[in-house]
Design a protein around this motif. Structure first.
Motif, PDB file in Angstrom:
ATOM      1  N   ILE A 164      99.242 160.328  76.669  1.00 37.16           N
ATOM      2  CA  ILE A 164     100.466 159.694  76.167  1.00 37.16           C
ATOM      3  C   ILE A 164     100.223 159.107  74.779  1.00 37.16           C
ATOM      4  CG2 ILE A 164     102.019 157.721  76.513  1.00 37.16           C
ATOM      5  CD1 ILE A 164     101.697 158.269  79.581  1.00 37.16           C
ATOM      6  N   THR A 165      99.093 158.430  74.602  1.00 33.12           N
ATOM      7  CA  THR A 165      98.756 157.853  73.297  1.00 33.12           C
ATOM      8  C   THR A 165      98.600 158.941  72.245  1.00 33.12           C
ATOM      9  OG1 THR A 165      97.631 155.980  74.346  1.00 33.12           O
ATOM     10  CG2 THR A 165      97.057 156.459  72.056  1.00 33.12           C
ATOM     11  N   LEU A 166      97.910 160.010  72.602  1.00 29.71           N
ATOM     12  CA  LEU A 166      97.672 161.098  71.648  1.00 29.71           C
ATOM     13  C   LEU A 166      98.962 161.838  71.281  1.00 29.71           C
ATOM     14  CD1 LEU A 166      94.387 162.431  73.274  1.00 29.71           C
ATOM     15  CD2 LEU A 166      94.577 161.533  70.944  1.00 29.71           C
ATOM     16  N   LEU A 167      99.934 161.822  72.176  1.00 28.10           N
ATOM     17  CA  LEU A 167     101.190 162.529  71.925  1.00 28.10           C
ATOM     18  C   LEU A 167     102.183 161.730  71.088  1.00 28.10           C
ATOM     19  CD1 LEU A 167     101.822 164.153  75.430  1.00 28.10           C
ATOM     20  CD2 LEU A 167     101.457 165.394  73.280  1.00 28.10           C
ATOM     21  N   LYS A 168     101.913 160.453  70.865  1.00 34.87           N
ATOM     22  CA  LYS A 168     102.894 159.609  70.168  1.00 34.87           C
ATOM     23  C   LYS A 168     103.327 160.175  68.815  1.00 34.87           C
ATOM     24  CE  LYS A 168     102.096 155.239  72.535  1.00 34.87           C
ATOM     25  NZ  LYS A 168     101.606 153.844  72.453  1.00 34.87           N
ATOM     26  N   PRO A 169     102.416 160.697  67.986  1.00 33.94           N
ATOM     27  CA  PRO A 169     102.864 161.226  66.684  1.00 33.94           C
ATOM     28  C   PRO A 169     103.782 162.445  66.798  1.00 33.94           C
ATOM     29  CG  PRO A 169     100.489 160.839  66.694  1.00 33.94           C
ATOM     30  CD  PRO A 169     100.951 160.722  68.100  1.00 33.94           C
ATOM     31  N   PHE A 170     103.810 163.072  67.981  1.00 31.07           N
ATOM     32  CA  PHE A 170     104.610 164.291  68.153  1.00 31.07           C
ATOM     33  C   PHE A 170     106.052 163.986  68.570  1.00 31.07           C
ATOM     34  CE2 PHE A 170     100.268 165.658  68.470  1.00 31.07           C
ATOM     35  CZ  PHE A 170     100.243 166.906  67.874  1.00 31.07           C
ATOM     36  N   GLY A 171     106.349 162.723  68.876  1.00 29.78           N
ATOM     37  CA  GLY A 171     107.721 162.349  69.213  1.00 29.78           C
ATOM     38  C   GLY A 171     108.257 163.056  70.441  1.00 29.78           C
ATOM     39  N   TYR A 177     105.755 161.723  86.869  1.00 30.87           N
ATOM     40  CA  TYR A 177     105.903 161.557  88.314  1.00 30.87           C
ATOM     41  C   TYR A 177     104.670 160.842  88.833  1.00 30.87           C
ATOM     42  CZ  TYR A 177     105.433 162.311  93.263  1.00 30.87           C
ATOM     43  OH  TYR A 177     105.238 162.101  94.605  1.00 30.87           O
ATOM     44  N   ASP A 178     104.874 159.666  89.402  1.00 32.96           N
ATOM     45  CA  ASP A 178     103.799 158.909  90.035  1.00 32.96           C
ATOM     46  C   ASP A 178     104.448 157.880  90.940  1.00 32.96           C
ATOM     47  OD1 ASP A 178     101.758 157.002  90.682  1.00 32.96           O
ATOM     48  OD2 ASP A 178     100.582 157.689  88.980  1.00 32.96           O
ATOM     49  N   PRO A 179     104.256 157.992  92.260  1.00 30.50           N
ATOM     50  CA  PRO A 179     104.927 157.060  93.177  1.00 30.50           C
ATOM     51  C   PRO A 179     104.511 155.601  92.980  1.00 30.50           C
ATOM     52  CG  PRO A 179     103.321 158.420  94.353  1.00 30.50           C
ATOM     53  CD  PRO A 179     103.468 159.004  92.987  1.00 30.50           C
ATOM     54  N   TYR A 180     103.410 155.372  92.240  1.00 33.01           N
ATOM     55  CA  TYR A 180     102.945 154.005  92.012  1.00 33.01           C
ATOM     56  C   TYR A 180     103.368 153.466  90.640  1.00 33.01           C
ATOM     57  CZ  TYR A 180     100.105 155.076  96.076  1.00 33.01           C
ATOM     58  OH  TYR A 180      99.694 155.443  97.335  1.00 33.01           O
ATOM     59  N   LEU A 181     104.111 154.252  89.895  1.00 32.33           N
ATOM     60  CA  LEU A 181     104.554 153.846  88.562  1.00 32.33           C
ATOM     61  C   LEU A 181     105.948 153.227  88.648  1.00 32.33           C
ATOM     62  CD1 LEU A 181     104.061 153.924  85.433  1.00 32.33           C
ATOM     63  CD2 LEU A 181     105.252 156.137  85.456  1.00 32.33           C
ATOM     64  N   ASP A 182     106.037 151.913  88.391  1.00 27.68           N
ATOM     65  CA  ASP A 182     107.356 151.293  88.416  1.00 27.68           C
ATOM     66  C   ASP A 182     108.005 151.382  87.032  1.00 27.68           C
ATOM     67  OD1 ASP A 182     106.443 149.085  86.788  1.00 27.68           O
ATOM     68  OD2 ASP A 182     105.693 148.102  88.585  1.00 27.68           O
ATOM     69  N   ASN A 183     109.268 151.060  86.982  1.00 28.87           N
ATOM     70  CA  ASN A 183     110.015 151.218  85.735  1.00 28.87           C
ATOM     71  C   ASN A 183     109.491 150.314  84.623  1.00 28.87           C
ATOM     72  OD1 ASN A 183     111.735 153.198  86.767  1.00 28.87           O
ATOM     73  ND2 ASN A 183     113.195 151.698  87.552  1.00 28.87           N
ATOM     74  N   GLY A 184     108.999 149.135  85.003  1.00 30.20           N
ATOM     75  CA  GLY A 184     108.474 148.222  83.992  1.00 30.20           C
ATOM     76  C   GLY A 184     107.253 148.780  83.301  1.00 30.20           C
ATOM     77  N   LEU A 185     106.311 149.306  84.083  1.00 30.12           N
ATOM     78  CA  LEU A 185     105.104 149.889  83.494  1.00 30.12           C
ATOM     79  C   LEU A 185     105.447 151.158  82.727  1.00 30.12           C
ATOM     80  CD1 LEU A 185     102.102 149.934  83.023  1.00 30.12           C
ATOM     81  CD2 LEU A 185     101.804 150.963  85.297  1.00 30.12           C
ATOM     82  N   ALA A 186     106.400 151.935  83.250  1.00 24.09           N
ATOM     83  CA  ALA A 186     106.826 153.145  82.539  1.00 24.09           C
ATOM     84  C   ALA A 186     107.358 152.779  81.151  1.00 24.09           C
ATOM     85  CB  ALA A 186     107.893 153.879  83.343  1.00 24.09           C
ATOM     86  N   ALA A 187     108.138 151.709  81.088  1.00 26.94           N
ATOM     87  CA  ALA A 187     108.686 151.276  79.796  1.00 26.94           C
ATOM     88  C   ALA A 187     107.562 150.844  78.856  1.00 26.94           C
ATOM     89  CB  ALA A 187     109.672 150.132  80.013  1.00 26.94           C
ATOM     90  N   GLU A 188     106.547 150.152  79.395  1.00 25.60           N
ATOM     91  CA  GLU A 188     105.406 149.751  78.567  1.00 25.60           C
ATOM     92  C   GLU A 188     104.689 150.967  77.989  1.00 25.60           C
ATOM     93  OE1 GLU A 188     102.602 147.103  80.372  1.00 25.60           O
ATOM     94  OE2 GLU A 188     104.176 145.868  81.279  1.00 25.60           O
ATOM     95  N   LEU A 189     104.596 152.019  78.785  1.00 24.92           N
ATOM     96  CA  LEU A 189     103.913 153.238  78.333  1.00 24.92           C
ATOM     97  C   LEU A 189     104.788 154.093  77.423  1.00 24.92           C
ATOM     98  CD1 LEU A 189     102.218 154.315  81.708  1.00 24.92           C
ATOM     99  CD2 LEU A 189     101.093 153.310  79.710  1.00 24.92           C
ATOM    100  N   GLY A 190     106.070 153.785  77.376  1.00 21.30           N
ATOM    101  CA  GLY A 190     106.992 154.572  76.564  1.00 21.30           C
ATOM    102  C   GLY A 190     107.382 155.885  77.212  1.00 21.30           C
ATOM    103  N   VAL A 191     107.428 155.897  78.561  1.00 26.15           N
ATOM    104  CA  VAL A 191     107.778 157.109  79.298  1.00 26.15           C
ATOM    105  C   VAL A 191     108.884 156.776  80.291  1.00 26.15           C
ATOM    106  CG1 VAL A 191     105.408 157.962  79.059  1.00 26.15           C
ATOM    107  CG2 VAL A 191     106.061 156.723  81.146  1.00 26.15           C
ATOM    108  N   ARG A 192     109.381 157.805  80.969  1.00 31.33           N
ATOM    109  CA  ARG A 192     110.361 157.613  82.026  1.00 31.33           C
ATOM    110  C   ARG A 192     109.782 158.089  83.345  1.00 31.33           C
ATOM    111  NH1 ARG A 192     114.399 160.910  81.737  1.00 31.33           N
ATOM    112  NH2 ARG A 192     113.674 162.189  79.983  1.00 31.33           N
TER     113      ARG A 192
END
Length: 328
Positions: A164-171, A177-192
Motif C-alpha cells: 500500500i505504501t509503495l503504491l501511493k505514488p501511483f494513485g 478484503y480482511d475480516p479483521y480490518l475495520d473501517n477506521g483502520l482502513a481509513a488510516e491505511l487509505g483503503v476501502r
C-alpha cells in the motif's frame, strides 16, 4: 551483561548479521555461538542459562523443555519471518518475549509485488518472448498502466501494508478484503474494506493472507472463474490460499495473468505448458530473498530486544501472543 546465544550456523550468521550489527551484539551481550551442529539437543544446551536466544532459518523447533526448569531464555529473537514453526506458543506462559523479522521481510515482499504488478501490466514477459523469437513491434497486444488502477488486496498483513505504501505514488484505488480490518483502520491505511468477491473483481489482485485454516482454499475455482479477463493475480503469501489448478487453467487459456512466488506443494512440478507460458511469472519463493533484507534482519529484531530489556518497550518486531491464531 545479558547473555545471548546465537542458534544458527556460521554461514547463516554471515547471511543475516551485518558487520554493524555484529559489532552491536558484541558490545551489548556476553555471547556464545553455535557451530554447524544445529540439533535440538545442541540448541537446548546452548540456550540453557542465556537471556536471549537469537534464531533464524535452519534453527530447529525449540522444544518447550528448554523452559521447563525455569532456566530458559526470556527472549527469543528470530532473524527470519514466521515463528510458528519455531516455537510452541506454550512458552508465552513462561513470560517469554518473542521478536520476529517478519516486518522487515514485509517491505522486500512488497517490492516484489510491485515489481510483479508492473512487469505483468506492461506484459514484459510476452514482449521478451516475442523479441527472442525474432518479432518486433507489430504484436497485436499492448501493455497497461498501473497508475490510477483499482487493486484488490486479500489480507491487510504487514506485506499488504508495505505494498500500500509503495503504491501511493501511483494513485491507485486500493480495496482490501480482511475480516479483521475495520473501517477506521482502513481509513488510516487509505483503503476501502470490501468483500472477497469485490476484491477479486479488480483488474489487479495481490494475495497477502497468512497460512491458517480459514485461508486454505479461500480463492476457489468459482471465484477464479469470476476474475475479469486480462486481470493480474500475484501470490507471494501462501500457495494453499488459492485453487492453484484452477488458476493455472485460466492462465493457460490466456484469459488472466499470474505471478506466483509460492505454490502448493513446494517445489511445484509443472509441465512445459506452464513453464513456457508468457503470461505466467514464476519465481521460487524468493519474494523476500534480497541481500539487503537478509543482512538487516538481526539488527531489526535486536534493536527492539535491547529496548525491551531496558524498559519493556514492545517494538515493531514484537510478536503479540494475542494475535497468534491469525498470524502468518
Amino acid at each position: 551483561m545479558n547473555k545471548l546465544a546465537v542458534a544458527m550456523t556460521p554461514n547463516r550468521a554471515d547471511d543475516v548479521i551485518s558487520v554493524e550489527t555484529r559489532a552491536l551484539l558484541e558490545q551489548s551481550f556476553d555471547m556464545c555461538w553455535a557451530g554447524d551442529d544445529l540439533t535440538s539437543s545442541a540448541i537446548a544446551e546452548l540456550a540453557r542459562g542465556s537471556d536471549v536466544l537469537l534464531t533464524s532459518w535452519g534453527t530447529p523447533q525449540l522444544g518447550k523443555e528448554i523452559w521447563a526448569d525455569g532456566n530458559g531464555p526470556k527472549v527469543v529473537a528470530h532473524a527470519a519471518g514466521s515463528v510458528k514453526r519455531l516455537i510452541d506458543p506454550v512458552i508465552f506462559d513462561h513470560g517469554v518475549a518473542v521478536f520476529s523479522g517478519a516486518g522487515r521481510i514485509a517491505w522486500s515482499v512488497g517490492e516484489y509485488c510491485l515489481a510483479a504488478l508492473l512487469t505483468l501490466s506492461r506484459k514484459l514477459p510476452r514482449f521478451d518472448a516475442m523479441v527472442k523469437m525474432g518479432g518486433w513491434k507489430q504484436t497485436g497486444f499492448r501493455g497497461n498502466d498501473l497508475a490510477g488502477s483499482k487493486i484488490g488486496l486479500l489480507g491487510a498483513s504487514s506485506t499488504a501494508r508495505a505494498l500500500i505504501t509503495l503504491l501511493k505514488p501511483f494513485g491507485c484505488d486500493i480495496v482490501v478484503y480482511d475480516p479483521y480490518l475495520d473501517n477506521g483502520l482502513a481509513a488510516e491505511l487509505g483503503v476501502r474494506s470490501v468483500s472477497l468477491a469485490e476484491a477479486l473483481s479488480c483488474p489487479f489482485v495481490s494475495v497477502h493472507v497468512p497460512d491458517v485454516p480459514a485461508t486454505k482454499g479461500m480463492v476457489t475455482r468459482d471465484l477464479i472463474e469470476r476474475i475479469p479477463d486480462g486481470a493480474i493475480v500475484v501470490n507471494s503469501a501462501r500457495g494453499p490460499a488459492i485453487d492453484q489448478k484452477a488458476l493455472l487453467e485460466h492462465a493457460l487459456t490466456g484469459r488472466i495473468y499470474a505471478a506466483l512466488d509460492v505454490y502448493d506443494p513446494e517445489p511445484p512440478a509443472f509441465g512445459l505448458d506452464v513453464l513456457e507460458a508468457p503470461n505466467l511469472l514464476l519465481t521460487p519463493h524468493i519474494a523476500a530473498d534480497t541481500t539487503e533484507c537478509h543482512l538487516a534482519l538481526t539488527g531489526y529484531v535486536i534493536t527492539d530486544v535491547l529496548k525491551w530489556l531496558e524498559d519493556g518497550t514492545k517494538g515493531r518486531s514484537f510478536v503479540d501472543p494475542a494475535v497468534w491464531s491469525i498470524a502468518a
